[in-house]
Scaffold this motif. Structure first.
Motif, PDB file in Angstrom:
ATOM      1  N   THR A   5       1.006  -1.352   0.297  1.00 15.37           N
ATOM      2  CA  THR A   5       0.162  -0.357   0.206  1.00 15.37           C
ATOM      3  C   THR A   5       1.111   1.118   0.677  1.00 15.37           C
ATOM      4  O   THR A   5       2.304   1.398   1.344  1.00 15.37           O
ATOM      5  N   VAL A   6       0.514   2.000  -1.398  1.00 10.07           N
ATOM      6  CA  VAL A   6       1.127   3.391  -1.494  1.00 10.07           C
ATOM      7  C   VAL A   6       0.436   4.408  -0.814  1.00 10.07           C
ATOM      8  O   VAL A   6      -0.619   4.542  -1.564  1.00 10.07           O
ATOM      9  N   GLN A   7       0.553   5.327   0.185  1.00 11.60           N
ATOM     10  CA  GLN A   7       0.413   6.117   0.114  1.00 11.60           C
ATOM     11  C   GLN A   7       0.465   7.654   0.000  1.00 11.60           C
ATOM     12  O   GLN A   7       1.788   7.934   0.386  1.00 11.60           O
ATOM     13  N   GLN A   8       0.272   8.302  -0.695  1.00 15.29           N
ATOM     14  CA  GLN A   8       1.274   9.793  -1.511  1.00 15.29           C
ATOM     15  C   GLN A   8      -0.124  10.375  -2.045  1.00 15.29           C
ATOM     16  O   GLN A   8      -1.345  10.429  -1.762  1.00 15.29           O
ATOM     17  N   GLY A   9       0.209  12.288  -2.211  1.00 12.00           N
ATOM     18  CA  GLY A   9      -0.422  13.001  -3.336  1.00 12.00           C
ATOM     19  C   GLY A   9      -0.858  12.373  -4.538  1.00 12.00           C
ATOM     20  O   GLY A   9       0.613  11.328  -4.652  1.00 12.00           O
ATOM     21  N   PRO A  10      -1.350  13.717  -4.977  1.00 10.75           N
ATOM     22  CA  PRO A  10      -1.589  13.358  -6.375  1.00 10.75           C
ATOM     23  C   PRO A  10      -0.611  12.974  -7.404  1.00 10.75           C
ATOM     24  O   PRO A  10       0.603  13.662  -7.478  1.00 10.75           O
ATOM     25  N   ARG A  11      -0.069  11.451  -8.099  1.00 12.48           N
ATOM     26  CA  ARG A  11       0.804  11.789  -9.229  1.00 12.48           C
ATOM     27  C   ARG A  11       0.172  11.518 -10.867  1.00 12.48           C
ATOM     28  O   ARG A  11      -0.928  11.349 -10.312  1.00 12.48           O
ATOM     29  N   THR A  12       1.024  11.553 -11.498  1.00  9.77           N
ATOM     30  CA  THR A  12       0.713  11.510 -12.960  1.00  9.77           C
ATOM     31  C   THR A  12       0.249   9.690 -12.948  1.00  9.77           C
ATOM     32  O   THR A  12       1.371   9.360 -12.403  1.00  9.77           O
ATOM     33  N   VAL A  13      -0.864   9.585 -14.167  1.00 14.10           N
ATOM     34  CA  VAL A  13      -0.455   7.701 -14.313  1.00 14.10           C
ATOM     35  C   VAL A  13       0.421   7.526 -14.472  1.00 14.10           C
ATOM     36  O   VAL A  13       0.791   6.303 -14.080  1.00 14.10           O
ATOM     37  N   GLU A  14       1.646   8.204 -15.570  1.00 10.76           N
ATOM     38  CA  GLU A  14       3.012   7.684 -16.232  1.00 10.76           C
ATOM     39  C   GLU A  14       3.516   7.371 -14.515  1.00 10.76           C
ATOM     40  O   GLU A  14       4.004   6.779 -15.495  1.00 10.76           O
ATOM     41  N   ARG A  17       1.943   4.368 -13.019  1.00 11.45           N
ATOM     42  CA  ARG A  17       2.515   3.208 -14.154  1.00 11.45           C
ATOM     43  C   ARG A  17       4.029   2.664 -13.875  1.00 11.45           C
ATOM     44  O   ARG A  17       4.227   0.936 -13.199  1.00 11.45           O
ATOM     45  N   GLU A  18       5.612   3.412 -13.264  1.00 11.25           N
ATOM     46  CA  GLU A  18       6.057   3.631 -13.467  1.00 11.25           C
ATOM     47  C   GLU A  18       6.418   2.913 -11.513  1.00 11.25           C
ATOM     48  O   GLU A  18       7.633   1.767 -11.576  1.00 11.25           O
ATOM     49  N   LEU A  19       5.751   2.936 -11.053  1.00 13.55           N
ATOM     50  CA  LEU A  19       5.948   2.889  -9.186  1.00 13.55           C
ATOM     51  C   LEU A  19       5.592   1.559  -9.201  1.00 13.55           C
ATOM     52  O   LEU A  19       6.477   0.432  -8.899  1.00 13.55           O
ATOM     53  N   VAL A  20       4.282   0.913  -9.688  1.00 10.56           N
ATOM     54  CA  VAL A  20       3.727  -0.844  -9.520  1.00 10.56           C
ATOM     55  C   VAL A  20       4.511  -1.102 -10.478  1.00 10.56           C
ATOM     56  O   VAL A  20       5.020  -2.024 -10.379  1.00 10.56           O
ATOM     57  N   ALA A  21       5.844  -0.682 -11.636  1.00  8.33           N
ATOM     58  CA  ALA A  21       6.696  -1.823 -11.594  1.00  8.33           C
ATOM     59  C   ALA A  21       8.067  -1.727 -11.311  1.00  8.33           C
ATOM     60  O   ALA A  21       7.703  -3.389 -10.957  1.00  8.33           O
ATOM     61  N   VAL A  40      -0.200  -3.541  -5.810  1.00  7.55           N
ATOM     62  CA  VAL A  40      -0.310  -2.606  -4.987  1.00  7.55           C
ATOM     63  C   VAL A  40      -1.223  -1.795  -5.145  1.00  7.55           C
ATOM     64  O   VAL A  40      -1.536  -1.670  -6.014  1.00  7.55           O
ATOM     65  N   TRP A  41      -2.071  -1.115  -4.324  1.00  4.61           N
ATOM     66  CA  TRP A  41      -2.851  -0.400  -4.204  1.00  4.61           C
ATOM     67  C   TRP A  41      -2.184   1.214  -3.803  1.00  4.61           C
ATOM     68  O   TRP A  41      -0.359   1.140  -3.065  1.00  4.61           O
ATOM     69  N   ILE A  42      -2.486   2.040  -4.482  1.00  7.17           N
ATOM     70  CA  ILE A  42      -1.895   3.157  -4.127  1.00  7.17           C
ATOM     71  C   ILE A  42      -3.460   4.553  -3.915  1.00  7.17           C
ATOM     72  O   ILE A  42      -4.463   4.304  -4.713  1.00  7.17           O
ATOM     73  N   HIS A  43      -3.406   4.926  -2.593  1.00 11.26           N
ATOM     74  CA  HIS A  43      -4.268   5.702  -2.060  1.00 11.26           C
ATOM     75  C   HIS A  43      -3.726   7.330  -1.823  1.00 11.26           C
ATOM     76  O   HIS A  43      -2.590   7.156  -1.837  1.00 11.26           O
TER      77      HIS A  43
END
Length: 60
Positions: A5-14, A17-21, A40-43
């Protein structure tokens, strides 16, 4: 099956994608497991909904 689980502020889809990979690749390498088993869950939290050092992040 690992769940990250990743908690973060807003980021671009690109960027997401890189983070999940990269997170998936790290688990595959470290645990020697198939990529299909890693989740991978992004909140995303808006900048006006969290603060640091006594100030809202949106105010910085």
């Amino acid at each position: 099956m690992p769940i990250v689980t990743v908690q973060q502020g807003p980021r671009t889809v690109e960027l997401k994608r890189e983070l999940v990979a990269r997170i998936t690749d790290a688990f595959v390498a470290a645990y020697q497991i198939p990529a299909e088993t890693v989740q991978v869950w992004i909140h995303e939290v808006p900048t006006d909904s969290w603060g640091a050092a006594g100030r809202l992040t949106a105010d910085k």
